[in-house]
Design an enzyme around this catalytic site. Structure first.
Site, mmCIF file in Angstrom:
data_model
loop_
_atom_site.group_PDB
_atom_site.id
_atom_site.type_symbol
_atom_site.label_atom_id
_atom_site.label_comp_id
_atom_site.label_asym_id
_atom_site.label_seq_id
_atom_site.Cartn_x
_atom_site.Cartn_y
_atom_site.Cartn_z
ATOM 1 N N GLY A 36 0.809 -1.357 0.033
ATOM 2 C CA GLY A 36 0.253 -0.071 -0.136
ATOM 3 C C GLY A 36 0.861 1.237 0.015
ATOM 4 N N SER A 115 -12.444 -12.628 -4.615
ATOM 5 C CA SER A 115 -12.327 -12.354 -6.115
ATOM 6 C C SER A 115 -13.093 -13.569 -6.918
ATOM 7 C CB SER A 115 -10.955 -12.877 -6.261
ATOM 8 O OG SER A 115 -10.432 -12.815 -7.556
ATOM 9 N N TYR A 139 -3.812 -18.138 -4.746
ATOM 10 C CA TYR A 139 -4.453 -17.049 -4.538
ATOM 11 C C TYR A 139 -5.893 -17.393 -4.375
ATOM 12 C CZ TYR A 139 -6.727 -12.462 -5.341
ATOM 13 O OH TYR A 139 -7.452 -11.674 -5.174
ATOM 14 N N ARG A 266 0.928 -18.879 -18.594
ATOM 15 C CA ARG A 266 1.373 -19.082 -17.342
ATOM 16 C C ARG A 266 0.577 -19.775 -16.672
ATOM 17 N NH1 ARG A 266 2.674 -12.955 -15.620
ATOM 18 N NH2 ARG A 266 0.400 -12.672 -16.279
ATOM 19 N N GLY A 268 -1.756 -21.002 -13.401
ATOM 20 C CA GLY A 268 -2.861 -20.012 -12.173
ATOM 21 C C GLY A 268 -3.734 -19.424 -13.127
HETATM 22 N N1 LIG Z 1 -7.507 -5.656 -7.750
HETATM 23 C C1 LIG Z 1 -8.147 -6.536 -8.247
HETATM 24 O O1 LIG Z 1 -8.458 -6.837 -9.444
HETATM 25 C C2 LIG Z 1 -9.066 -7.522 -7.394
HETATM 26 C C3 LIG Z 1 -9.814 -8.415 -8.013
HETATM 27 C C4 LIG Z 1 -10.483 -9.176 -7.108
HETATM 28 C C5 LIG Z 1 -10.326 -9.219 -5.528
HETATM 29 N N2 LIG Z 1 -9.453 -8.246 -5.176
HETATM 30 C C6 LIG Z 1 -9.374 -8.056 -3.624
HETATM 31 O O2 LIG Z 1 -9.488 -6.786 -3.270
HETATM 32 C C7 LIG Z 1 -8.729 -6.386 -1.943
HETATM 33 C C8 LIG Z 1 -7.755 -5.365 -2.575
HETATM 34 O O3 LIG Z 1 -6.907 -5.595 -3.667
HETATM 35 P P1 LIG Z 1 -5.884 -4.454 -4.323
HETATM 36 O O4 LIG Z 1 -6.067 -4.730 -5.692
HETATM 37 O O5 LIG Z 1 -6.438 -3.067 -3.814
HETATM 38 O O6 LIG Z 1 -4.509 -4.952 -3.662
HETATM 39 P P2 LIG Z 1 -3.378 -4.148 -3.046
HETATM 40 O O7 LIG Z 1 -2.251 -5.107 -2.952
HETATM 41 O O8 LIG Z 1 -3.230 -2.886 -3.647
HETATM 42 O O9 LIG Z 1 -4.128 -3.804 -1.390
HETATM 43 C C9 LIG Z 1 -4.054 -4.849 -0.532
HETATM 44 C C10 LIG Z 1 -3.729 -4.174 0.578
HETATM 45 O O10 LIG Z 1 -3.599 -5.087 1.826
HETATM 46 C C11 LIG Z 1 -2.316 -4.634 2.520
HETATM 47 N N3 LIG Z 1 -1.983 -5.878 3.211
HETATM 48 C C12 LIG Z 1 -1.239 -6.794 2.696
HETATM 49 N N4 LIG Z 1 -1.086 -7.707 3.810
HETATM 50 C C13 LIG Z 1 -1.593 -7.260 4.926
HETATM 51 C C14 LIG Z 1 -1.629 -7.377 6.521
HETATM 52 N N5 LIG Z 1 -1.087 -8.531 6.734
HETATM 53 N N6 LIG Z 1 -2.135 -6.518 7.465
HETATM 54 C C15 LIG Z 1 -2.616 -5.317 6.974
HETATM 55 N N7 LIG Z 1 -2.371 -4.951 5.519
HETATM 56 C C16 LIG Z 1 -2.064 -5.922 4.635
HETATM 57 C C17 LIG Z 1 -1.220 -4.192 1.526
HETATM 58 O O11 LIG Z 1 -0.290 -3.155 2.019
HETATM 59 C C18 LIG Z 1 -2.033 -3.422 0.443
HETATM 60 O O12 LIG Z 1 -2.356 -2.277 0.587
HETATM 61 C C19 LIG Z 1 -8.011 -7.808 -1.910
HETATM 62 O O13 LIG Z 1 -8.440 -8.542 -0.914
HETATM 63 C C20 LIG Z 1 -7.954 -8.403 -3.121
HETATM 64 O O14 LIG Z 1 -7.915 -9.879 -2.992
HETATM 65 C C21 LIG Z 1 -8.796 -7.313 -6.020
#
Ligand SMILES: NC(=O)c1ccc[n+]([C@@H]2O[C@H](COP(=O)([O-])OP(=O)(O)OC[C@H]3O[C@@H](n4cnc5c(N)ncnc54)[C@H](O)[C@@H]3O)[C@@H](O)[C@H]2O)c1
Length: 307
Positions: A36, A115, A139, A266, A268
């Site tokens: 983040g 997801s 994942y 790839r 997955g």
């Molecule tokens: N981006 C997509 O297309 C997408 C699609 C489906 C689901 N999601 C879900 O949405 C959520 C956000 O995804 P994103 O794309 O913003 O990813 P991202 O990596 O930008 O956000 C995840 C955040 O979680 C924080 N994090 C990780 N481990 C942590 C921990 N142990 N404690 C506290 N913070 C922690 C990271 O620093 C990051 O800021 C996730 O749960 C992801 O699985 C995203």
């Protein structure tokens, strides 16, 4: 309301935090900054650096909270194939740790970002929430396992839970990673840099892209509904596009003379993903507002890396 967002400094989390704070909610963010960036957060969002595994910190932050949005997760499919234990630790055990802390403090509501990846390869498209999940990566397994914990424990402990299965979110600020980057910022970077756009496989695999502000709106809407006992809702654009067509669109919008090259597929991945968003329309009043064409234009206009 007083709201805690785990992972709130991430790509989707920061868009959500900023939307909630502009709706006058009190917004707390817990993020360990493994991926983040707190500078994305609008003034007024209260940022706390830390992990969801830190029980005392969770307890402190949860006091007086009306709803938790749980976004904190490891999110890179290819990385999960290399480090499944780490993905299990954060995405599954971390979720259970959060649920325990919520029970102890007495938090009534959880909204979880799952997801579309957990559907895997499905014959029937668009994919509805009744499809049997068939994860193809650790994942996706971890998101499905977290869902099961959330629903089972939610029922046992009386926590209201809403699960949003997000398909492929995209928008300004989406990270470009050294390897296994999300496809849209990667293609734009390659097109603007004059390099080749690298497509894995034949390029006929499809994805359903949904603009990040549409995702944030869906998440905000979920705050205001009365969920049934088992509440799982797809969030996507509701249309699919092949990687070949996406590459062509990006080359056209960037006016780039780059070519496309093909690399072995790839592990997955899945061949087709298109969300059936009928339930999201019905339960959340959700309608995607930003088309892929417009979303790509916005990235090229607004993302400082590409201007
Ligand atoms: N981006 C997509 O297309 C997408 C699609 C489906 C689901 N999601 C879900 O949405 C959520 C956000 O995804 P994103 O794309 O913003 O990813 P991202 O990596 O930008 O956000 C995840 C955040 O979680 C924080 N994090 C990780 N481990 C942590 C921990 N142990 N404690 C506290 N913070 C922690 C990271 O620093 C990051 O800021 C996730 O749960 C992801 O699985 C995203």
């Amino acid at each position: 309301m007083r709201i805690l967002i785990t992972g709130g400094a991430g790509f989707i989390g920061s868009a959500l935090a900023n939307a909630l704070v502009s709706d006058q909610h009190e917004v707390l963010v817990l993020d360990d900054l493994s991926a983040g960036d707190p500078t994305r957060l609008a003034p007024g969002v209260l940022f706390h650096r830390g992990t969801i595994m830190d029980r005392p910190k969770l307890w402190t932050l949860l006091q007086g909270v009306d709803c938790v949005y749980h976004l904190a997760a490891r999110v890179v499919v290819a990385e999960s194939i290399l480090y499944p234990r780490e993905y299990n630790e954060v995405n599954v055990s971390g979720t259970v740790a959060l649920l325990e802390a919520m029970r102890d403090v007495g938090i009534p509501r959880l909204i979880f970002t799952s997801s579309g990846a957990l559907y895997g390869n499905q014959e029937r498209q668009p994919i509805s929430e009744t499809a049997l999940p068939d994860p193809t990566s650790p994942y996706a397994v971890s998101k499905l396992a977290a869902e099961h914990y959330i629903q089972t424990i939610g029922t046992l402990w009386g926590t209201k839970t809403i699960i949003l299965r997000i398909f492929n979110a995209y928008g300004p600020g989406q990270p470009i990673l050294p390897s296994h980057s999300p496809v849209i910022p990667q293609f734009i970077n390659q097109a603007l840099g004059g390099g080749s756009l690298v497509i894995f496989g034949a390029g006929d695999q499809t994805r359903d892209f949904v603009y990040v502000s549409d995702v944030a709106r869906a998440l905000v809407s979920a705050l205001h509904i009365k969920p049934p006992d088992r509440c799982i809702i797809n969030i996507g654009g509701g249309t699919e596009i092949t990687m070949n067509a996406l590459a062509r669109e990006i080359l056209a919008q960037t006016n780039s003379s780059s070519n496309t090259i093909y690399s072995p597929v790839r592990g997955g991945g899945v061949s087709r993903l298109q969300a059936d968003i009928t339930l999201a329309r019905k339960m959340l009043g959700f309608e995607p507002q930003v088309t892929l064409k417009e979303g790509l234009q916005r990235i090229l206009r607004e993302d400082p890396r590409f201007i």
